[in-house]
Design a protein around this motif. Structure first.
Motif, short mmCIF file in Angstrom:
data_model
loop_
_atom_site.label_atom_id
_atom_site.label_comp_id
_atom_site.label_asym_id
_atom_site.label_seq_id
_atom_site.Cartn_x
_atom_site.Cartn_y
_atom_site.Cartn_z
N ASN A 245 -3.69 -8.66 13.13
CA ASN A 245 -2.78 -9.24 14.28
C ASN A 245 -3.05 -10.83 14.41
O ASN A 245 -4.39 -11.11 14.59
N ALA A 246 -2.18 -11.58 14.16
CA ALA A 246 -2.21 -12.95 14.20
C ALA A 246 -2.41 -13.54 15.62
O ALA A 246 -2.73 -14.70 15.78
N ILE A 247 -2.32 -12.72 16.68
CA ILE A 247 -2.34 -13.16 18.07
C ILE A 247 -3.88 -12.95 18.60
O ILE A 247 -4.49 -13.76 19.16
N THR A 248 -4.23 -11.60 18.26
CA THR A 248 -5.52 -11.00 18.92
C THR A 248 -6.75 -11.31 17.82
O THR A 248 -7.78 -11.15 18.19
N GLY A 249 -6.30 -11.28 16.50
CA GLY A 249 -7.40 -11.15 15.40
C GLY A 249 -7.74 -9.67 15.00
O GLY A 249 -8.74 -9.55 14.44
N ALA A 250 -7.14 -8.83 15.94
CA ALA A 250 -7.52 -7.45 15.54
C ALA A 250 -7.02 -6.76 14.08
O ALA A 250 -5.83 -7.13 13.67
N VAL A 251 -7.80 -6.06 13.21
CA VAL A 251 -7.37 -5.45 12.03
C VAL A 251 -6.46 -4.54 12.35
O VAL A 251 -7.01 -3.31 12.88
N LEU A 252 -5.34 -4.31 11.92
CA LEU A 252 -4.22 -3.33 11.98
C LEU A 252 -4.45 -2.19 10.95
O LEU A 252 -4.31 -0.96 11.16
N ASN A 253 -5.07 -2.56 9.75
CA ASN A 253 -5.33 -1.57 8.94
C ASN A 253 -5.99 -2.37 7.74
O ASN A 253 -5.91 -3.68 7.38
N ALA A 254 -7.02 -1.74 7.06
CA ALA A 254 -7.46 -2.22 5.81
C ALA A 254 -7.92 -1.07 4.88
O ALA A 254 -8.47 -0.06 5.44
N SER A 255 -7.67 -1.14 3.39
CA SER A 255 -7.92 -0.09 2.68
C SER A 255 -8.02 -0.34 1.33
O SER A 255 -7.12 -1.37 0.76
N PRO A 256 -8.89 0.13 0.52
CA PRO A 256 -8.68 -0.16 -1.05
C PRO A 256 -7.72 0.58 -1.47
O PRO A 256 -7.35 1.62 -1.16
N GLU A 257 -7.55 0.31 -2.96
CA GLU A 257 -6.47 1.10 -3.75
C GLU A 257 -6.75 0.91 -5.10
O GLU A 257 -7.02 -0.19 -5.58
N THR A 258 -6.53 1.80 -5.98
CA THR A 258 -6.67 1.77 -7.32
C THR A 258 -5.24 1.44 -7.88
O THR A 258 -4.22 2.01 -7.51
N VAL A 259 -5.13 0.66 -8.75
CA VAL A 259 -3.85 0.07 -9.22
C VAL A 259 -4.08 0.03 -10.89
O VAL A 259 -5.15 -0.48 -11.36
N ASP A 260 -2.82 -0.07 -11.51
CA ASP A 260 -2.86 -0.38 -12.97
C ASP A 260 -2.21 -1.63 -13.13
O ASP A 260 -1.11 -1.78 -12.93
N CYS A 261 -3.34 -2.70 -13.64
CA CYS A 261 -2.46 -4.00 -13.80
C CYS A 261 -1.53 -4.11 -14.89
O CYS A 261 -0.80 -5.05 -15.03
N GLN A 262 -1.64 -3.45 -15.88
CA GLN A 262 -0.88 -3.30 -16.97
C GLN A 262 0.44 -2.35 -16.82
O GLN A 262 0.90 -2.12 -18.11
N GLN A 263 0.90 -2.27 -15.63
CA GLN A 263 2.14 -1.28 -15.70
C GLN A 263 3.39 -1.77 -15.97
O GLN A 263 4.50 -1.28 -16.24
N ASN A 264 3.36 -3.19 -16.00
CA ASN A 264 4.54 -4.09 -16.43
C ASN A 264 4.38 -4.69 -17.81
O ASN A 264 4.89 -5.90 -17.72
#
Length: 412
Positions: A245-264
């Motif tokens: 939140n750019a007004i309060t500074g509160a984190v709305l969500n935060a999460s890691p994710e596994t991705v495939d960099c070579q999918q394209n």
């Protein structure tokens, strides 16, 4: 606001695709599609000096000093810390029709180089910032680059149909949370652990959006290359994404994710869906006649609809090459639309789709594989309630050869 031609990724996830920067609902007609999409330049390599990264407040101060009269409203802030330096060609042919580019194309640089950064990503500082300003009174937009804390205007785009912003648009407030403060909040919600485990090959993008109901910072740490196709990086990479939140500074969500960099790895699409359709500006229309339907005329008789004209569409683009949906003032997908249609230049319904989101076309005088001719139009039926002034936006999401590109159009 005007048509959004900054590249946009899949709408349901910030991190679903790293092949293009995800730019949400605040963007005016700017040429950065040419820099960040059509160009699809290559990356450099090798270690680089740390440079002089600055946080968003310092970048905004530097950019504001370079903004001439009349007053400009800040609409978008984007910071980049890339593991590898990247050079991107500036393709001025992607400028929207009937818009004046200043300086003229022949005086613009042929390419832009984004320096690499191998320093501390936890500070929320970036060596490269893109600032976008708008001047509604003159229908103008301006892009300013801030590299190592030094600002320089890149270009101004102006014209009657180039820049229109929603009523009451006042730009980004000056007292929003600085990227450094937002980064500290992300750090405390998993960011520190992610960076401790992934010190090598990680890049950062920070995006501040202005047209959400509440301004937000979007942070994306990734082991994939942020710009250019084919994408580079490990097949089993780890990203970390967060919203603040750019007004309060509160984190709305935060999460890691596994991705495939070579999918394209097959390479870039021939162009973006925006440049393929060359669309104009949506116009409000009322369903004509009595007893007409979306299937018969594109807009139910008496309903409130919008018509998006298609310009010099390429011969290859078809209805199957994009999906349609409408977002509300909060940036979320709206349930208001009752259907969509593509009409040919003669006003006949080529294909249509019923429901709030278009994902499957029903044949009319053509089908989903019928090429869209110049002079055609895309229609969205918003139902029986007047939607004007409610800050809806029609989104066109590229599919097939135009995957990972998109455009958004403010519905007046």
């Amino acid at each position: 606001m005007s048509s959004t031609i900054l590249p946009v990724g899949p709408r349901r996830s910030w991190s679903t695709s790293r092949t293009m920067l995800v730019v949400g609902v605040v963007s005016v007609a700017v040429l950065l599609v040419a820099v960040l999409a059509a160009g699809l330049g290559g990356s450099g390599g090798g270690a680089a000096a740390p440079g002089n990264p600055v946080t968003s407040s310092a970048a905004e101060r530097a950019g504001g000093e370079s903004a001439p009269s009349p007053p400009w409203l800040l609409a978008l802030v984007l910071g980049l810390d890339l593991w590898n330096s990247t050079t991107l060609p500036l393709n001025t042919s992607s400028a929207p029709a009937n818009c004046t580019l200043s300086p003229p194309p022949e005086l613009l640089p042929r390419s832009l180089t984004i320096p690499s950064f191998r320093g501390n990503l936890s500070t929320g500082a970036a060596v490269f910032w893109i600032l976008e300003y708008v001047a509604p009174s003159t229908n103008s937009s301006m892009v300013v680059l801030v590299t190592n804390g030094v600002a320089r205007p890149l270009y101004t785009l102006s014209g009657p149909a180039c820049v229109t912003v929603y009523a009451g648009f006042a730009g980004l407030p000056t007292d929003l949370v600085d990227s450094g403060v937002a980064a500290q909040a992300v750090d405390q919600n998993g960011g520190a652990q992610y960076l401790a485990a992934h010190r090598t090959g990680t890049s950062l993008e920070m995006l501040l959006l202005s047209s959400l109901a509440t301004p937000e910072w979007e942070f994306g740490y990734t082991q994939c290359s942020l710009l250019g196709l084919p994408q580079t990086g490990p097949k089993s990479a780890f990203d970390f994404d967060a919203s603040v939140n750019a007004i309060t500074g509160a984190v709305l969500n935060a999460s890691p994710e596994t991705v495939d960099c070579q999918q394209n790895v097959t390479g870039p699409p021939p162009n973006t869906i925006y440049s393929a359709l060359s669309p104009g500006v949506p116009e409000p229309v009322k369903g004509s006649g009595t007893g007409g339907t979306i299937a018969s005329q594109g807009c139910t008789s008496g309903d409130y609809c919008y018509e998006l004209p298609v310009g010099n569409a390429t011969a290859e683009v078809t209805p199957a090459d994009f999906e349609l949906y409408v977002s509300n003032a909060s940036g979320r997908t709206s349930s208001v639309p009752v259907g969509y249609a593509v009409l040919n230049p003669e006003g006949q319904v080529v294909v249509y789709s019923l429901g709030a989101e278009e994902s499957t076309w029903t044949p009319g005088v053509g089908n989903a594989s019928t090429p869209i001719s110049p002079g055609s139009s895309i229609w969205v039926d918003m139902g029986t309630a007047d939607p004007s002034g409610l800050n809806y936006e029609l989104n066109v999401q590229g599919e097939g050869p135009y995957a990972n590109s998109g455009a958004g159009f403010s519905l007046p």
